[in-house]
Scaffold this motif. Sequence first.
Motif, PDB file in Angstrom:
ATOM      1  N   THR A 190       0.787  -1.243   0.000  1.00 39.77           N
ATOM      2  CA  THR A 190       0.000   0.000   0.000  1.00 39.77           C
ATOM      3  C   THR A 190       0.815   1.287   0.000  1.00 39.77           C
ATOM      4  OG1 THR A 190      -0.133   0.065   2.432  1.00 39.77           O
ATOM      5  CG2 THR A 190      -1.840  -1.185   1.256  1.00 39.77           C
ATOM      6  N   LEU A 191       2.137   1.205   0.131  1.00 42.28           N
ATOM      7  CA  LEU A 191       2.930   2.435   0.262  1.00 42.28           C
ATOM      8  C   LEU A 191       2.762   3.360  -0.945  1.00 42.28           C
ATOM      9  CD1 LEU A 191       4.907   3.991   2.047  1.00 42.28           C
ATOM     10  CD2 LEU A 191       6.777   2.854   0.851  1.00 42.28           C
ATOM     11  N   GLY A 192       2.785   2.799  -2.148  1.00 44.00           N
ATOM     12  CA  GLY A 192       2.650   3.622  -3.355  1.00 44.00           C
ATOM     13  C   GLY A 192       1.323   4.365  -3.390  1.00 44.00           C
ATOM     14  N   LYS A 193       0.248   3.654  -3.050  1.00 42.07           N
ATOM     15  CA  LYS A 193      -1.086   4.262  -3.028  1.00 42.07           C
ATOM     16  C   LYS A 193      -1.155   5.365  -1.986  1.00 42.07           C
ATOM     17  CE  LYS A 193      -5.955   2.982  -2.244  1.00 42.07           C
ATOM     18  NZ  LYS A 193      -6.171   3.708  -0.975  1.00 42.07           N
ATOM     19  N   ARG A 194      -0.608   5.110  -0.802  1.00 39.66           N
ATOM     20  CA  ARG A 194      -0.633   6.108   0.267  1.00 39.66           C
ATOM     21  C   ARG A 194       0.176   7.351  -0.098  1.00 39.66           C
ATOM     22  NH1 ARG A 194      -4.434   6.321   3.597  1.00 39.66           N
ATOM     23  NH2 ARG A 194      -3.351   6.504   5.593  1.00 39.66           N
ATOM     24  N   LYS A 195       1.260   7.138  -0.838  1.00 35.66           N
ATOM     25  CA  LYS A 195       2.064   8.292  -1.246  1.00 35.66           C
ATOM     26  C   LYS A 195       1.284   9.172  -2.220  1.00 35.66           C
ATOM     27  CE  LYS A 195       6.673   9.793  -2.554  1.00 35.66           C
ATOM     28  NZ  LYS A 195       6.181  11.001  -3.201  1.00 35.66           N
ATOM     29  N   ARG A 196       0.548   8.551  -3.116  1.00 34.59           N
ATOM     30  CA  ARG A 196      -0.266   9.326  -4.054  1.00 34.59           C
ATOM     31  C   ARG A 196      -1.330  10.121  -3.304  1.00 34.59           C
ATOM     32  NH1 ARG A 196       0.515   4.548  -7.006  1.00 34.59           N
ATOM     33  NH2 ARG A 196      -1.524   3.682  -6.372  1.00 34.59           N
ATOM     34  N   GLU A 197      -1.931   9.499  -2.296  1.00 33.59           N
ATOM     35  CA  GLU A 197      -2.931  10.196  -1.492  1.00 33.59           C
ATOM     36  C   GLU A 197      -2.312  11.370  -0.730  1.00 33.59           C
ATOM     37  OE1 GLU A 197      -4.417   7.135   1.024  1.00 33.59           O
ATOM     38  OE2 GLU A 197      -5.784   6.302  -0.475  1.00 33.59           O
ATOM     39  N   ALA A 198      -1.125  11.144  -0.173  1.00 37.31           N
ATOM     40  CA  ALA A 198      -0.441  12.207   0.564  1.00 37.31           C
ATOM     41  C   ALA A 198      -0.050  13.345  -0.362  1.00 37.31           C
ATOM     42  CB  ALA A 198       0.795  11.632   1.267  1.00 37.31           C
ATOM     43  N   ASP A 199       0.436  13.016  -1.550  1.00 39.27           N
ATOM     44  CA  ASP A 199       0.813  14.051  -2.525  1.00 39.27           C
ATOM     45  C   ASP A 199      -0.408  14.890  -2.916  1.00 39.27           C
ATOM     46  OD1 ASP A 199       3.510  13.438  -2.619  1.00 39.27           O
ATOM     47  OD2 ASP A 199       3.288  12.007  -4.266  1.00 39.27           O
ATOM     48  N   ALA A 200      -1.556  14.229  -3.060  1.00 42.66           N
ATOM     49  CA  ALA A 200      -2.769  14.947  -3.441  1.00 42.66           C
ATOM     50  C   ALA A 200      -3.212  15.901  -2.335  1.00 42.66           C
ATOM     51  CB  ALA A 200      -3.883  13.946  -3.752  1.00 42.66           C
ATOM     52  N   MET A 201      -3.140  15.451  -1.083  1.00 47.70           N
ATOM     53  CA  MET A 201      -3.525  16.328   0.020  1.00 47.70           C
ATOM     54  C   MET A 201      -2.538  17.460   0.185  1.00 47.70           C
ATOM     55  SD  MET A 201      -4.371  15.369   3.982  1.00 47.70           S
ATOM     56  CE  MET A 201      -4.699  16.654   5.185  1.00 47.70           C
ATOM     57  N   ARG A 202      -1.274  17.147   0.030  1.00 45.78           N
ATOM     58  CA  ARG A 202      -0.243  18.181   0.147  1.00 45.78           C
ATOM     59  C   ARG A 202      -0.437  19.259  -0.910  1.00 45.78           C
ATOM     60  NH1 ARG A 202       4.361  19.801  -3.272  1.00 45.78           N
ATOM     61  NH2 ARG A 202       5.679  21.012  -1.870  1.00 45.78           N
ATOM     62  N   ALA A 203      -0.847  18.875  -2.117  1.00 46.16           N
ATOM     63  CA  ALA A 203      -1.076  19.843  -3.198  1.00 46.16           C
ATOM     64  C   ALA A 203      -2.234  20.782  -2.869  1.00 46.16           C
ATOM     65  CB  ALA A 203      -1.349  19.105  -4.504  1.00 46.16           C
ATOM     66  N   GLU A 213     -10.044  19.230   8.360  1.00 43.41           N
ATOM     67  CA  GLU A 213     -11.238  19.097   7.533  1.00 43.41           C
ATOM     68  C   GLU A 213     -10.939  18.234   6.311  1.00 43.41           C
ATOM     69  OE1 GLU A 213     -15.204  19.514   6.862  1.00 43.41           O
ATOM     70  OE2 GLU A 213     -14.105  20.326   8.574  1.00 43.41           O
ATOM     71  N   PHE A 214      -9.779  18.487   5.670  1.00 40.28           N
ATOM     72  CA  PHE A 214      -9.370  17.672   4.524  1.00 40.28           C
ATOM     73  C   PHE A 214      -9.183  16.219   4.923  1.00 40.28           C
ATOM     74  CE2 PHE A 214      -7.183  21.469   2.243  1.00 40.28           C
ATOM     75  CZ  PHE A 214      -8.410  21.866   1.728  1.00 40.28           C
ATOM     76  N   ALA A 215      -8.689  15.995   6.138  1.00 43.32           N
ATOM     77  CA  ALA A 215      -8.335  14.641   6.558  1.00 43.32           C
ATOM     78  C   ALA A 215      -9.539  13.813   6.991  1.00 43.32           C
ATOM     79  CB  ALA A 215      -7.321  14.705   7.705  1.00 43.32           C
ATOM     80  N   LYS A 216     -10.683  14.454   7.215  1.00 42.07           N
ATOM     81  CA  LYS A 216     -11.857  13.748   7.733  1.00 42.07           C
ATOM     82  C   LYS A 216     -12.286  12.568   6.874  1.00 42.07           C
ATOM     83  CE  LYS A 216     -14.283  17.118  10.630  1.00 42.07           C
ATOM     84  NZ  LYS A 216     -15.486  17.989  10.746  1.00 42.07           N
ATOM     85  N   GLY A 217     -12.259  12.739   5.573  1.00 38.73           N
ATOM     86  CA  GLY A 217     -12.730  11.673   4.696  1.00 38.73           C
ATOM     87  C   GLY A 217     -11.665  10.665   4.324  1.00 38.73           C
ATOM     88  N   LEU A 218     -10.483  10.775   4.916  1.00 38.56           N
ATOM     89  CA  LEU A 218      -9.381   9.877   4.588  1.00 38.56           C
ATOM     90  C   LEU A 218      -9.160   8.866   5.704  1.00 38.56           C
ATOM     91  CD1 LEU A 218      -6.915  12.556   3.177  1.00 38.56           C
ATOM     92  CD2 LEU A 218      -8.359  10.992   1.863  1.00 38.56           C
ATOM     93  N   ILE A 219      -8.716   7.692   5.333  1.00 40.41           N
ATOM     94  CA  ILE A 219      -8.502   6.615   6.295  1.00 40.41           C
ATOM     95  C   ILE A 219      -7.075   6.663   6.826  1.00 40.41           C
ATOM     96  CG2 ILE A 219      -8.473   4.108   6.615  1.00 40.41           C
ATOM     97  CD1 ILE A 219     -10.532   3.931   4.363  1.00 40.41           C
ATOM     98  N   ASP A 220      -6.930   6.480   8.140  1.00 46.36           N
ATOM     99  CA  ASP A 220      -5.620   6.387   8.797  1.00 46.36           C
ATOM    100  C   ASP A 220      -4.715   7.570   8.471  1.00 46.36           C
ATOM    101  OD1 ASP A 220      -6.276   4.009  10.039  1.00 46.36           O
ATOM    102  OD2 ASP A 220      -5.501   2.776   8.407  1.00 46.36           O
ATOM    103  N   VAL A 221      -5.247   8.769   8.675  1.00 46.02           N
ATOM    104  CA  VAL A 221      -4.445   9.982   8.511  1.00 46.02           C
ATOM    105  C   VAL A 221      -4.398  10.693   9.860  1.00 46.02           C
ATOM    106  CG1 VAL A 221      -4.217  12.226   7.378  1.00 46.02           C
ATOM    107  CG2 VAL A 221      -5.021  10.239   6.084  1.00 46.02           C
ATOM    108  N   THR A 222      -3.189  10.962  10.330  1.00 45.34           N
ATOM    109  CA  THR A 222      -2.992  11.629  11.617  1.00 45.34           C
ATOM    110  C   THR A 222      -2.493  13.048  11.388  1.00 45.34           C
ATOM    111  OG1 THR A 222      -2.433   9.543  12.708  1.00 45.34           O
ATOM    112  CG2 THR A 222      -1.731  11.554  13.807  1.00 45.34           C
ATOM    113  N   VAL A 223      -3.098  14.008  12.067  1.00 45.79           N
ATOM    114  CA  VAL A 223      -2.672  15.407  11.992  1.00 45.79           C
ATOM    115  C   VAL A 223      -2.200  15.824  13.380  1.00 45.79           C
ATOM    116  CG1 VAL A 223      -3.345  17.789  11.492  1.00 45.79           C
ATOM    117  CG2 VAL A 223      -4.338  15.897  10.166  1.00 45.79           C
ATOM    118  N   ARG A 224      -0.956  16.269  13.474  1.00 42.60           N
ATOM    119  CA  ARG A 224      -0.375  16.659  14.760  1.00 42.60           C
ATOM    120  C   ARG A 224       0.072  18.123  14.715  1.00 42.60           C
ATOM    121  NH1 ARG A 224       3.931  11.690  15.656  1.00 42.60           N
ATOM    122  NH2 ARG A 224       2.417  10.014  16.063  1.00 42.60           N
ATOM    123  N   ASP A 225      -0.317  18.885  15.712  1.00 42.29           N
ATOM    124  CA  ASP A 225       0.202  20.238  15.870  1.00 42.29           C
ATOM    125  C   ASP A 225       1.498  20.148  16.673  1.00 42.29           C
ATOM    126  OD1 ASP A 225      -1.897  21.632  14.535  1.00 42.29           O
ATOM    127  OD2 ASP A 225      -3.173  21.294  16.289  1.00 42.29           O
TER     128      ASP A 225
END
Length: 312
Positions: A190-203, A213-225
């Motif tokens: 799954t690493l390749g797929k997850r990287k594409r998802e991360a690149d899309a969110m980063r863009a 808010e962006f991360a709500k609809g994504l699976i297994d995404v952690t946001v840390r301040d």
Amino acid sequence: MPTMRKYLFSAGFALLVAATSVSITVMAPPAFASEIKYVVNDIPVTTGDIAHRAAFLKLQRKKGDAGQEMIDQTLRMAEAKRLGIRISDAQVDAAYQRFASSNKMQLSQLDGVMEKSGVTKSHFKEFIRAQMAWNQALSARYRSGDGTGAVSEQDLVRKMLEKGGAKPSATEYMLQQVIFVVPAAERSATLGKRKREADAMRARFNGCNTTREFAKGLIDVTVRDLGRVLAPQLPPDWAEQIKATKVGGATVTRETERGVEFIGICSSREVSDDKVAQMAFQAEGSGGDKDADALSKKYVDELKAKARIVKR
């Protein structure tokens, strides 16, 4: 003057740079059986460990007792663990890559030198891990003021001002870390797929307020301040990217042991306070190489005095 952290990290590499930056001839080491030679606080040190360290000393053209070095390294790593210090595989791999690059070598070339000399890549990487962990342990002790000669932020500031200097400034960042988690068991699939998802969110990233808010609809995404981080405190693996990224933007994605990550730059500003002055004063040589070396030796000697070291 280099900082204590930089000194201790680079000191172990200094002679190896000289050895690997020129043409060297190494012979394949003979095979050997590995047996326990020492037990240090219930942690075994094997004849294999010692043989690899002896090969490392030879490659550095450095004299030393390989057995004692491995005892000391074991004590340092145990102390770092006690303090909750953990150096990830990703940090070690990045340092290994930087070492190869700084010596104008491909990773495969450095791997070859390590294997043919009898050091092995794994032993060198554990040496790197131990150095990085010990830097953090020693820095914590240096700052603590527990009889080691360390002084408070206010004392350092006073000394600086007595010398006629103004308090220095540094960039203060507010950062947000986004991690697309990839379990170890699923990494290859799954690493390749997850990287594409991360690149899309980063863009789509346009500031820290909308990340969750962006991360709500994504699976297994952690946001840390990550809070307030001064430029000298930035993680080495991220520092250059963070400094090169504008406020409201995000660094490029990176594969790490946790999955795929990027860091958002929420804000930045120039600040001047006692903490900044303390870091600047220490970096400019309040300790110095000799003090760093002496403090490290004193710390290890104290650990050794309390340790249970059994020779088999």
